[in-house]
Structures are given as structure tokens and as C-alpha cells.
Scaffold this motif. Sequence first.
Motif, mmCIF file in Angstrom:
data_model
loop_
_atom_site.group_PDB
_atom_site.id
_atom_site.type_symbol
_atom_site.label_atom_id
_atom_site.label_comp_id
_atom_site.label_asym_id
_atom_site.label_seq_id
_atom_site.Cartn_x
_atom_site.Cartn_y
_atom_site.Cartn_z
ATOM 1 N N MET A 1 51.920 49.989 37.133
ATOM 2 C CA MET A 1 51.210 48.715 37.011
ATOM 3 C C MET A 1 49.709 48.944 37.115
ATOM 4 O O MET A 1 49.236 49.716 37.942
ATOM 5 N N LYS A 2 48.958 48.252 36.260
ATOM 6 C CA LYS A 2 47.497 48.334 36.272
ATOM 7 C C LYS A 2 46.918 46.960 36.567
ATOM 8 O O LYS A 2 47.184 46.005 35.837
ATOM 9 N N GLN A 3 46.149 46.865 37.643
ATOM 10 C CA GLN A 3 45.545 45.599 38.058
ATOM 11 C C GLN A 3 44.019 45.706 38.013
ATOM 12 O O GLN A 3 43.441 46.697 38.470
ATOM 13 N N LEU A 4 43.378 44.698 37.456
ATOM 14 C CA LEU A 4 41.923 44.643 37.371
ATOM 15 C C LEU A 4 41.402 43.447 38.147
ATOM 16 O O LEU A 4 42.047 42.387 38.194
ATOM 17 N N PHE A 5 40.204 43.605 38.748
ATOM 18 C CA PHE A 5 39.611 42.565 39.584
ATOM 19 C C PHE A 5 38.141 42.395 39.192
ATOM 20 O O PHE A 5 37.381 43.367 39.166
ATOM 21 N N ILE A 6 37.743 41.155 38.907
ATOM 22 C CA ILE A 6 36.360 40.846 38.572
ATOM 23 C C ILE A 6 35.946 39.577 39.307
ATOM 24 O O ILE A 6 36.789 38.815 39.793
ATOM 25 N N SER A 7 34.639 39.342 39.390
ATOM 26 C CA SER A 7 34.144 38.100 39.991
ATOM 27 C C SER A 7 32.702 37.873 39.574
ATOM 28 O O SER A 7 32.046 38.744 38.988
ATOM 29 N N ASP A 8 32.210 36.669 39.872
ATOM 30 C CA ASP A 8 30.788 36.342 39.793
ATOM 31 C C ASP A 8 30.172 36.544 38.416
ATOM 32 O O ASP A 8 29.072 37.075 38.283
ATOM 33 N N LEU A 9 30.882 36.075 37.376
ATOM 34 C CA LEU A 9 30.276 36.097 36.047
ATOM 35 C C LEU A 9 29.226 34.995 35.907
ATOM 36 O O LEU A 9 28.265 35.142 35.160
ATOM 37 N N HIS A 10 29.426 33.883 36.588
ATOM 38 C CA HIS A 10 28.493 32.749 36.510
ATOM 39 C C HIS A 10 28.234 32.362 35.049
ATOM 40 O O HIS A 10 27.083 32.233 34.629
ATOM 41 N N LEU A 11 29.299 32.183 34.294
ATOM 42 C CA LEU A 11 29.165 31.852 32.878
ATOM 43 C C LEU A 11 28.411 30.536 32.706
ATOM 44 O O LEU A 11 28.707 29.548 33.360
ATOM 45 N N LYS A 12 27.432 30.566 31.786
ATOM 46 C CA LYS A 12 26.556 29.400 31.608
ATOM 47 C C LYS A 12 26.625 28.803 30.209
ATOM 48 O O LYS A 12 26.606 27.591 30.043
ATOM 49 N N SER A 13 26.643 29.648 29.178
ATOM 50 C CA SER A 13 26.621 29.163 27.802
ATOM 51 C C SER A 13 27.207 30.223 26.884
ATOM 52 O O SER A 13 27.310 31.395 27.249
ATOM 53 N N SER A 217 30.711 43.198 41.676
ATOM 54 C CA SER A 217 29.346 42.889 41.244
ATOM 55 C C SER A 217 29.286 41.549 40.529
ATOM 56 O O SER A 217 30.307 40.973 40.137
ATOM 57 N N ASP A 218 28.062 41.062 40.344
ATOM 58 C CA ASP A 218 27.866 40.002 39.367
ATOM 59 C C ASP A 218 27.765 40.664 37.987
ATOM 60 O O ASP A 218 27.926 41.882 37.857
ATOM 61 N N TRP A 219 27.485 39.876 36.950
ATOM 62 C CA TRP A 219 27.500 40.423 35.584
ATOM 63 C C TRP A 219 26.133 40.334 34.910
ATOM 64 O O TRP A 219 26.023 40.418 33.689
ATOM 65 N N ASP A 220 25.078 40.197 35.701
ATOM 66 C CA ASP A 220 23.741 40.078 35.119
ATOM 67 C C ASP A 220 23.147 41.426 34.740
ATOM 68 O O ASP A 220 22.389 41.527 33.768
ATOM 69 N N HIS A 221 23.465 42.472 35.502
ATOM 70 C CA HIS A 221 22.854 43.785 35.252
ATOM 71 C C HIS A 221 23.961 44.842 35.185
ATOM 72 O O HIS A 221 24.683 44.905 34.217
#
Length: 240
Positions: A1-13, A217-221
Motif C-alpha cells: 500500500m502507498k499512502q500520500l499526505f499533503i496539506s496547506d495548499l491554500h488554493l485561491k484561484s 509544507s505549504d505549496w508556495d515555494h
Amino acid sequence: MKQLFISDLHLKSLDDPVSQRFWDFLENIAPSADELYILGDFFEVWIGDDAQNNLSKTVAEKLRQLKEHHQVTLYFMAGNRDFLIGQDYCQQAGMIRLNDPYPLPSNPSILLSHGDEQCTSDIEYQKVRQMLRDPKWQDSFLSQPLEQRIAFAKQARTQSKEHQEGYELTDLSPDAMIKQLQQYGAQLLIHGHTHQPKLEAIESNNKGHSFERLTLSDWDHDIYYAEIIDDSPPNLIKFS
């Protein structure tokens, strides 16, 4: 099984660079996973499932395609920006909504959280958080006309920006993290919120017990996501 975890994209547009990075992730990384966990602050702001726009509709469509075409199970945990995302939108996007915190069923030694609840030294924020997460407050807010909710969100965002001038995001309290980990019988906390990607030990005065945290991380940089394959320890991977 392969599990991925992300957070804090703060999608705006739709035209924001972060959105394009997310499309790339969904096309090139996510299809190989069995499960994808989104741990909060997915959107920059959310004022109700009835307030749809082109961004939210496109995100839902791409997530559902990922689920249906690649059989990836999708999970969503609310953050401090998007805590009003409800079952309607989760169903639209093919996501299963999780409580915060949430023990990982495949490995109960791992606890998932957005992370803001453990920032206990920010007393004023915790007071506001308690109010905003109250189901009665949420029901009252969501019952208001859309125009009023939009105006409230704009005012709250302006006040937030003013508050953040010269302000560093409060880190999670080690005591709060350890207390929650012990409550669930876990050793590792995977969380977002603070945007400082790292895997490190949590300092504890309780000898004989070791606890760790993995911060997304966030996704800005620089973008980092966590990956767990079968029973192996989690890896923090840079996405470029």
C-alpha cells in the motif's frame, strides 16, 4: 500500500501557480498511490458548500477523476481556513471527511492532524477556534445569506492580515502533541499548519517514551509531501 499526505495548499484561484502545481501533482504523483490524505487548509477560504466557483468545481472534478480512473481513496481533514467544507462538497469531490485528530487505520502508531489545535500557547487563537468549530456557530453562519458570508470572510481576512504583520506562526506545543499522541497510543504525529517541513523528535520529559512529528509544507515555494509504503517509516519527499 502507498499512502500520500499533503496539506496547506491554500488554493485561491484557477490561475494561481499553486493550482498548477496541484494539477501536476495529481497527474504525475498521486495516480501511483492507494490513498491520498489532504490535511487541512486545502482552500484559502471556504464559506459554505453552496458557494461554489470555478476553482472548487475544477478541484472536485480532478479529484473525482483521480478516484475513479486510478482507484485512489481520498481523505480530507479540515484546517483553520476551510473548516466549513461539508459532506456535500466532500461527496462531490469523492473525498471521505476525517475528524481531527485521526489515527491512521493501517498504522495506529501514526496520528494525523491539521495541527492548529496543538498551538496551545496562542491563547487568543484557541478562543476563536473554539467558537468557529462550534456546530451551533457554524449552523448559524451557514444559514446567513451568501452576501453576508462573503462580507464576513473579507473582513476576517483583512483582520487576519493586520494581525499577521510582524507575527510568526505559533508552533505546536510539545506538551500538547505528546498528550494527544499518548491519548491515542501513537508515537508519530503527521500535521500541517506551520509550513515548516521536517521530521524530528518531540522533546519529552517522559523518559522511556519517544515521540516524533512530521510537518508538511505549504505549496508556495518548496513543496514536500509525505509518503508511506506498506509498513515502512514515512518519508518526506520534495516535489518539483
